[in-house]
Design a protein around this motif. Structure first.
Motif, PDB file in Angstrom:
ATOM      1  N   UNK A 253      24.574  47.153  45.762  1.00  0.00           N
ATOM      2  CA  UNK A 253      24.835  48.189  44.754  1.00  0.00           C
ATOM      3  C   UNK A 253      26.290  48.160  44.313  1.00  0.00           C
ATOM      4  N   UNK A 254      27.208  48.085  45.275  1.00  0.00           N
ATOM      5  CA  UNK A 254      28.630  48.058  44.935  1.00  0.00           C
ATOM      6  C   UNK A 254      28.986  46.809  44.141  1.00  0.00           C
ATOM      7  N   UNK A 255      28.420  45.666  44.530  1.00  0.00           N
ATOM      8  CA  UNK A 255      28.680  44.431  43.794  1.00  0.00           C
ATOM      9  C   UNK A 255      28.157  44.528  42.366  1.00  0.00           C
ATOM     10  N   UNK A 256      26.970  45.093  42.216  1.00  0.00           N
ATOM     11  CA  UNK A 256      26.383  45.219  40.877  1.00  0.00           C
ATOM     12  C   UNK A 256      27.209  46.139  39.992  1.00  0.00           C
ATOM     13  N   UNK A 257      27.641  47.266  40.552  1.00  0.00           N
ATOM     14  CA  UNK A 257      28.459  48.205  39.779  1.00  0.00           C
ATOM     15  C   UNK A 257      29.750  47.544  39.330  1.00  0.00           C
ATOM     16  N   UNK A 258      30.411  46.823  40.244  1.00  0.00           N
ATOM     17  CA  UNK A 258      31.668  46.155  39.894  1.00  0.00           C
ATOM     18  C   UNK A 258      31.487  45.079  38.841  1.00  0.00           C
ATOM     19  N   UNK A 259      30.472  44.226  39.011  1.00  0.00           N
ATOM     20  CA  UNK A 259      30.249  43.124  38.068  1.00  0.00           C
ATOM     21  C   UNK A 259      29.867  43.635  36.690  1.00  0.00           C
ATOM     22  N   UNK A 260      28.976  44.624  36.650  1.00  0.00           N
ATOM     23  CA  UNK A 260      28.533  45.156  35.347  1.00  0.00           C
ATOM     24  C   UNK A 260      29.694  45.823  34.620  1.00  0.00           C
ATOM     25  N   UNK A 261      30.479  46.614  35.332  1.00  0.00           N
ATOM     26  CA  UNK A 261      31.622  47.286  34.704  1.00  0.00           C
ATOM     27  C   UNK A 261      32.619  46.275  34.152  1.00  0.00           C
ATOM     28  N   UNK A 262      32.941  45.278  34.977  1.00  0.00           N
ATOM     29  CA  UNK A 262      33.875  44.235  34.524  1.00  0.00           C
ATOM     30  C   UNK A 262      33.297  43.466  33.341  1.00  0.00           C
ATOM     31  N   UNK A 263      32.003  43.127  33.416  1.00  0.00           N
ATOM     32  CA  UNK A 263      31.362  42.363  32.342  1.00  0.00           C
ATOM     33  C   UNK A 263      31.367  43.099  31.023  1.00  0.00           C
ATOM     34  N   UNK A 264      31.108  44.397  31.070  1.00  0.00           N
ATOM     35  CA  UNK A 264      31.087  45.201  29.839  1.00  0.00           C
ATOM     36  C   UNK A 264      32.458  45.198  29.171  1.00  0.00           C
ATOM     37  N   UNK A 265      33.501  45.435  29.941  1.00  0.00           N
ATOM     38  CA  UNK A 265      34.847  45.476  29.353  1.00  0.00           C
ATOM     39  C   UNK A 265      35.303  44.098  28.885  1.00  0.00           C
ATOM     40  N   UNK A 266      34.925  43.059  29.610  1.00  0.00           N
ATOM     41  CA  UNK A 266      35.298  41.715  29.185  1.00  0.00           C
ATOM     42  C   UNK A 266      34.602  41.357  27.875  1.00  0.00           C
ATOM     43  N   UNK A 267      33.329  41.744  27.755  1.00  0.00           N
ATOM     44  CA  UNK A 267      32.596  41.482  26.512  1.00  0.00           C
ATOM     45  C   UNK A 267      33.225  42.223  25.339  1.00  0.00           C
ATOM     46  N   UNK A 268      33.614  43.483  25.589  1.00  0.00           N
ATOM     47  CA  UNK A 268      34.290  44.246  24.524  1.00  0.00           C
ATOM     48  C   UNK A 268      35.597  43.570  24.149  1.00  0.00           C
ATOM     49  N   UNK A 269      36.292  43.021  25.149  1.00  0.00           N
ATOM     50  CA  UNK A 269      37.552  42.330  24.889  1.00  0.00           C
ATOM     51  C   UNK A 269      37.380  41.129  23.981  1.00  0.00           C
ATOM     52  N   UNK A 270      36.320  40.348  24.219  1.00  0.00           N
ATOM     53  CA  UNK A 270      36.064  39.200  23.353  1.00  0.00           C
ATOM     54  C   UNK A 270      35.702  39.653  21.935  1.00  0.00           C
ATOM     55  N   UNK A 271      34.982  40.769  21.846  1.00  0.00           N
ATOM     56  CA  UNK A 271      34.572  41.252  20.524  1.00  0.00           C
ATOM     57  C   UNK A 271      35.760  41.700  19.687  1.00  0.00           C
ATOM     58  N   UNK A 272      36.735  42.313  20.319  1.00  0.00           N
ATOM     59  CA  UNK A 272      37.875  42.836  19.554  1.00  0.00           C
ATOM     60  C   UNK A 272      39.076  41.886  19.613  1.00  0.00           C
ATOM     61  N   UNK A 273      38.898  40.745  20.292  1.00  0.00           N
ATOM     62  CA  UNK A 273      39.960  39.751  20.304  1.00  0.00           C
ATOM     63  C   UNK A 273      41.033  39.958  21.360  1.00  0.00           C
ATOM     64  N   UNK A 274      40.771  40.765  22.395  1.00  0.00           N
ATOM     65  CA  UNK A 274      41.746  40.993  23.465  1.00  0.00           C
ATOM     66  C   UNK A 274      41.062  40.869  24.827  1.00  0.00           C
ATOM     67  N   UNK A 275      40.527  39.664  25.134  1.00  0.00           N
ATOM     68  CA  UNK A 275      39.796  39.523  26.398  1.00  0.00           C
ATOM     69  C   UNK A 275      40.681  39.694  27.636  1.00  0.00           C
ATOM     70  N   UNK A 276      41.956  39.287  27.545  1.00  0.00           N
ATOM     71  CA  UNK A 276      42.831  39.392  28.726  1.00  0.00           C
ATOM     72  C   UNK A 276      43.118  40.853  29.061  1.00  0.00           C
ATOM     73  N   UNK A 277      43.523  41.624  28.035  1.00  0.00           N
ATOM     74  CA  UNK A 277      43.832  43.038  28.262  1.00  0.00           C
ATOM     75  C   UNK A 277      42.605  43.800  28.762  1.00  0.00           C
TER      76      UNK A 277
END
Length: 232
Positions: free
Chosen positions: A36-60
């Motif tokens: 459960x903890x691994x899933x929560x961490x991966x999903x949260x990170x994945x969502x923000x990383x995807x948003x970063x690629x969409x808006x052109x700021x994947x690192x931030x």
């Protein structure tokens, strides 16, 4: 300076050890906690990383995602650890007293202010909501204990509201895991000085009863000792 660094290192090591022990305790009751903890961490990170690629700021957004993933996992871990702890305490004598000790600042808890031979027990907590009597045990038997204790409170502190709670899973009862929330929902009607005065009056009563001397000499004719008393 070295002493401060050593103290800080020791404190950090203590926290890590406590977290590890909490995780082991939780895992005994919740076998899926790691997944459960691994899933929560991966999903949260994945969502923000995807948003970063969409808006052109994947690192931030990736860095922000790591921080928020850690925070989300910590929150979920805390809640599941609390649930596991309550599950292990459920039905154990004194479980309600342990919860009352962690209600929060401003509350003074006195465990086992009343008890019967069946080990049904009433605990007392005093705070800005007034006096809360919390009973553990058979619902039918503890009602008698609560009634007697409320009558006593009304004689001693008649101007202070007295609430009663029976811990259990039945109708009209409060589950152990919801006890803290229930306590905090009671309306606050007393000021800090009034809470202090109430505690002082109750403490003085306890001291008076414990220090009350027994009369010396022969017992007057017709007088009976209270249950548990011994003749001199």
């Amino acid at each position: 300076m070295a002493r401060k660094e050593n103290a800080a290192d020791a404190a950090n090591a203590g926290r890590l050890k406590q977290i590890a022990l909490t995780y082991k305790m939780t895992r005994r009751a919740d076998k899926t906690i790691g997944l459960v903890l691994a899933a929560v961490g991966i999903i949260t990170f994945g969502v923000f990383l995807a948003i970063g690629f969409l808006i052109g700021h994947p690192i931030y957004l990736g860095i922000l995602g790591v921080l928020l993933a850690f925070l989300a996992s910590a929150i979920v871990f805390g809640r599941r650890a609390e649930r596991a702890a309550f599950g292990q305490m459920e039905g154990q004598p004194g479980a309600a007293a342990a919860v009352l000790d962690n209600v929060g600042r401003g509350w003074t808890t006195t465990p086992a202010v009343a008890m019967n031979r069946n080990q049904d027990v009433v605990h007392r907590a005093v705070g800005k909501a007034g006096i809360v009597l919390v009973a553990e045990g058979n619902p039918n038997r503890v009602k008698t204990l609560l009634a007697a204790e409320k009558k006593k409170m009304n004689r001693i502190v008649a101007d202070v509201p007295v609430h009663d709670v029976i811990v259990g899973a039945g109708e009209g009862q409060v589950e152990l895991k919801k006890l803290r929330t229930t306590m905090l929902k009671f309306p606050r009607v007393l000021t800090g000085p009034q809470v202090t005065a109430t505690n002082d009056r109750l403490r003085a009563l306890g001291d008076l009863m414990s220090n009350m001397p027994l009369p010396k000499g022969p017992m007057p004719k017709g007088m009976k000792l209270p249950k548990g008393g011994k003749g001199r």
